[in-house]
Motif scaffolding. Structure first.
Motif, PDB file in Angstrom:
ATOM      1  N   GLN A 152      47.077  41.677  39.371  1.00  0.00           N
ATOM      2  CA  GLN A 152      45.320  43.106  39.451  1.00  0.00           C
ATOM      3  C   GLN A 152      44.498  42.853  38.025  1.00  0.00           C
ATOM      4  O   GLN A 152      43.220  42.275  38.624  1.00  0.00           O
ATOM      5  CB  GLN A 152      46.225  44.412  39.773  1.00  0.00           C
ATOM      6  CG  GLN A 152      45.865  44.815  40.825  1.00  0.00           C
ATOM      7  CD  GLN A 152      46.721  46.281  40.726  1.00  0.00           C
ATOM      8  OE1 GLN A 152      46.128  47.102  39.659  1.00  0.00           O
ATOM      9  NE2 GLN A 152      46.755  46.915  41.805  1.00  0.00           N
ATOM     10  N   GLU A 153      44.811  42.447  37.217  1.00  0.00           N
ATOM     11  CA  GLU A 153      44.383  41.696  36.095  1.00  0.00           C
ATOM     12  C   GLU A 153      43.421  41.257  36.213  1.00  0.00           C
ATOM     13  O   GLU A 153      42.263  40.843  35.308  1.00  0.00           O
ATOM     14  CB  GLU A 153      45.012  42.321  34.851  1.00  0.00           C
ATOM     15  CG  GLU A 153      45.953  43.207  34.172  1.00  0.00           C
ATOM     16  CD  GLU A 153      46.421  43.005  33.305  1.00  0.00           C
ATOM     17  OE1 GLU A 153      47.450  42.193  32.178  1.00  0.00           O
ATOM     18  OE2 GLU A 153      47.424  44.300  32.703  1.00  0.00           O
ATOM     19  N   GLN A 154      44.161  39.928  36.432  1.00  0.00           N
ATOM     20  CA  GLN A 154      43.236  37.970  37.240  1.00  0.00           C
ATOM     21  C   GLN A 154      42.626  38.505  37.923  1.00  0.00           C
ATOM     22  O   GLN A 154      42.364  37.672  38.686  1.00  0.00           O
ATOM     23  CB  GLN A 154      44.613  37.275  36.713  1.00  0.00           C
ATOM     24  CG  GLN A 154      45.363  37.578  35.966  1.00  0.00           C
ATOM     25  CD  GLN A 154      45.234  36.619  34.452  1.00  0.00           C
ATOM     26  OE1 GLN A 154      43.882  36.005  34.879  1.00  0.00           O
ATOM     27  NE2 GLN A 154      44.758  37.252  33.496  1.00  0.00           N
ATOM     28  N   GLY A 155      43.011  39.498  38.944  1.00  0.00           N
ATOM     29  CA  GLY A 155      41.749  39.489  40.309  1.00  0.00           C
ATOM     30  C   GLY A 155      42.457  38.281  41.323  1.00  0.00           C
ATOM     31  O   GLY A 155      41.298  38.447  41.383  1.00  0.00           O
ATOM     32  N   HIS A 197      55.251  29.244  34.814  1.00  0.00           N
ATOM     33  CA  HIS A 197      54.656  28.180  34.180  1.00  0.00           C
ATOM     34  C   HIS A 197      53.013  27.966  34.653  1.00  0.00           C
ATOM     35  O   HIS A 197      52.169  28.369  33.752  1.00  0.00           O
ATOM     36  CB  HIS A 197      54.792  26.797  35.089  1.00  0.00           C
ATOM     37  CG  HIS A 197      53.864  25.461  34.873  1.00  0.00           C
ATOM     38  ND1 HIS A 197      53.287  24.572  33.819  1.00  0.00           N
ATOM     39  CD2 HIS A 197      52.977  25.251  35.818  1.00  0.00           C
ATOM     40  CE1 HIS A 197      52.795  24.299  33.749  1.00  0.00           C
ATOM     41  NE2 HIS A 197      52.176  24.282  34.835  1.00  0.00           N
ATOM     42  N   GLU A 198      52.672  28.895  35.320  1.00  0.00           N
ATOM     43  CA  GLU A 198      51.014  29.159  35.233  1.00  0.00           C
ATOM     44  C   GLU A 198      50.472  30.361  34.978  1.00  0.00           C
ATOM     45  O   GLU A 198      49.515  30.823  34.592  1.00  0.00           O
ATOM     46  CB  GLU A 198      50.974  29.787  37.575  1.00  0.00           C
ATOM     47  CG  GLU A 198      50.832  28.854  38.191  1.00  0.00           C
ATOM     48  CD  GLU A 198      50.179  27.596  37.947  1.00  0.00           C
ATOM     49  OE1 GLU A 198      49.130  28.432  37.481  1.00  0.00           O
ATOM     50  OE2 GLU A 198      50.189  26.860  38.308  1.00  0.00           O
ATOM     51  N   LEU A 199      51.600  32.027  35.023  1.00  0.00           N
ATOM     52  CA  LEU A 199      51.362  32.411  33.841  1.00  0.00           C
ATOM     53  C   LEU A 199      51.734  32.691  32.511  1.00  0.00           C
ATOM     54  O   LEU A 199      50.096  32.754  32.207  1.00  0.00           O
ATOM     55  CB  LEU A 199      51.850  33.939  34.241  1.00  0.00           C
ATOM     56  CG  LEU A 199      53.118  34.184  35.270  1.00  0.00           C
ATOM     57  CD1 LEU A 199      53.534  36.157  35.730  1.00  0.00           C
ATOM     58  CD2 LEU A 199      51.898  35.276  36.010  1.00  0.00           C
ATOM     59  N   ILE A 200      52.298  31.725  31.900  1.00  0.00           N
ATOM     60  CA  ILE A 200      51.475  31.314  31.192  1.00  0.00           C
ATOM     61  C   ILE A 200      50.169  30.630  30.602  1.00  0.00           C
ATOM     62  O   ILE A 200      49.685  30.632  28.988  1.00  0.00           O
ATOM     63  CB  ILE A 200      52.997  30.394  30.278  1.00  0.00           C
ATOM     64  CG1 ILE A 200      54.324  30.366  30.071  1.00  0.00           C
ATOM     65  CG2 ILE A 200      52.429  29.705  29.256  1.00  0.00           C
ATOM     66  CD1 ILE A 200      55.744  30.208  29.796  1.00  0.00           C
ATOM     67  N   GLY A 202      47.766  33.107  29.796  1.00  0.00           N
ATOM     68  CA  GLY A 202      48.281  34.247  28.648  1.00  0.00           C
ATOM     69  C   GLY A 202      49.323  34.723  28.673  1.00  0.00           C
ATOM     70  O   GLY A 202      49.686  35.894  27.910  1.00  0.00           O
ATOM     71  N   TYR A 203      50.334  35.274  29.605  1.00  0.00           N
ATOM     72  CA  TYR A 203      51.028  36.024  29.761  1.00  0.00           C
ATOM     73  C   TYR A 203      52.893  35.236  29.553  1.00  0.00           C
ATOM     74  O   TYR A 203      52.725  34.300  29.268  1.00  0.00           O
ATOM     75  CB  TYR A 203      51.248  36.337  30.935  1.00  0.00           C
ATOM     76  CG  TYR A 203      50.503  37.262  31.977  1.00  0.00           C
ATOM     77  CD1 TYR A 203      50.365  38.731  31.191  1.00  0.00           C
ATOM     78  CD2 TYR A 203      48.962  36.500  32.299  1.00  0.00           C
ATOM     79  CE1 TYR A 203      48.924  39.316  31.316  1.00  0.00           C
ATOM     80  CE2 TYR A 203      48.542  37.090  32.785  1.00  0.00           C
ATOM     81  CZ  TYR A 203      48.171  38.520  32.626  1.00  0.00           C
ATOM     82  OH  TYR A 203      46.937  39.330  32.859  1.00  0.00           O
ATOM     83  N   THR A 204      53.971  36.202  29.077  1.00  0.00           N
ATOM     84  CA  THR A 204      54.999  36.069  28.641  1.00  0.00           C
ATOM     85  C   THR A 204      55.569  36.681  29.835  1.00  0.00           C
ATOM     86  O   THR A 204      55.833  37.405  30.456  1.00  0.00           O
ATOM     87  CB  THR A 204      55.499  36.315  27.638  1.00  0.00           C
ATOM     88  OG1 THR A 204      55.345  37.952  27.091  1.00  0.00           O
ATOM     89  CG2 THR A 204      54.175  36.070  26.207  1.00  0.00           C
ATOM     90  N   ILE A 205      57.055  35.904  29.277  1.00  0.00           N
ATOM     91  CA  ILE A 205      58.337  36.909  30.523  1.00  0.00           C
ATOM     92  C   ILE A 205      58.004  37.879  30.292  1.00  0.00           C
ATOM     93  O   ILE A 205      58.622  38.605  30.880  1.00  0.00           O
ATOM     94  CB  ILE A 205      59.609  36.176  30.843  1.00  0.00           C
ATOM     95  CG1 ILE A 205      60.376  35.876  31.620  1.00  0.00           C
ATOM     96  CG2 ILE A 205      59.802  36.163  28.837  1.00  0.00           C
ATOM     97  CD1 ILE A 205      61.441  35.155  32.234  1.00  0.00           C
ATOM     98  N   SER A 206      58.326  38.348  28.646  1.00  0.00           N
ATOM     99  CA  SER A 206      58.825  40.136  28.785  1.00  0.00           C
ATOM    100  C   SER A 206      56.897  40.682  29.438  1.00  0.00           C
ATOM    101  O   SER A 206      57.407  41.605  29.665  1.00  0.00           O
ATOM    102  CB  SER A 206      58.462  40.325  27.179  1.00  0.00           C
ATOM    103  OG  SER A 206      57.382  39.920  26.800  1.00  0.00           O
TER     104      SER A 206
END
Length: 71
Positions: free
Chosen positions: A11-14, A52-55, A58-62
């Motif tokens: 949702q944050e990323q649209g 791989h995509e989330l990093i 700008g996201y981390t596993i946490s």
């Protein structure tokens, strides 16, 4: 219990679940299960593809998941 915050991230990323599935190569049903916290088991290659995509976003596993104690 592992709780996924994937719904908030998309949702944050649209993004749509389908778009994320295409980006990661993960089956749409697997993405849907994670979004609705119905995942029973998760292959590490699936987690690797997703992270791989989330990093790159700008996201981390946490940011993706947390542990919640069962009641």
């Amino acid at each position: 219990m592992i709780y996924f915050r994937l719904n908030a991230i998309i949702q944050e990323q649209g993004l749509s679940q389908y778009k994320l599935a295409k980006m990661t190569g993960i089956r749409p049903n697997t993405i849907n299960d994670m979004v609705h916290n119905r995942t029973q088991r998760l292959d590490l290659t699936t987690l690797d593809s997703l992270m791989h995509e989330l990093i790159l976003m700008g996201y981390t596993i946490s940011d993706l998941m947390e542990y919640r104690k069962r009641d």
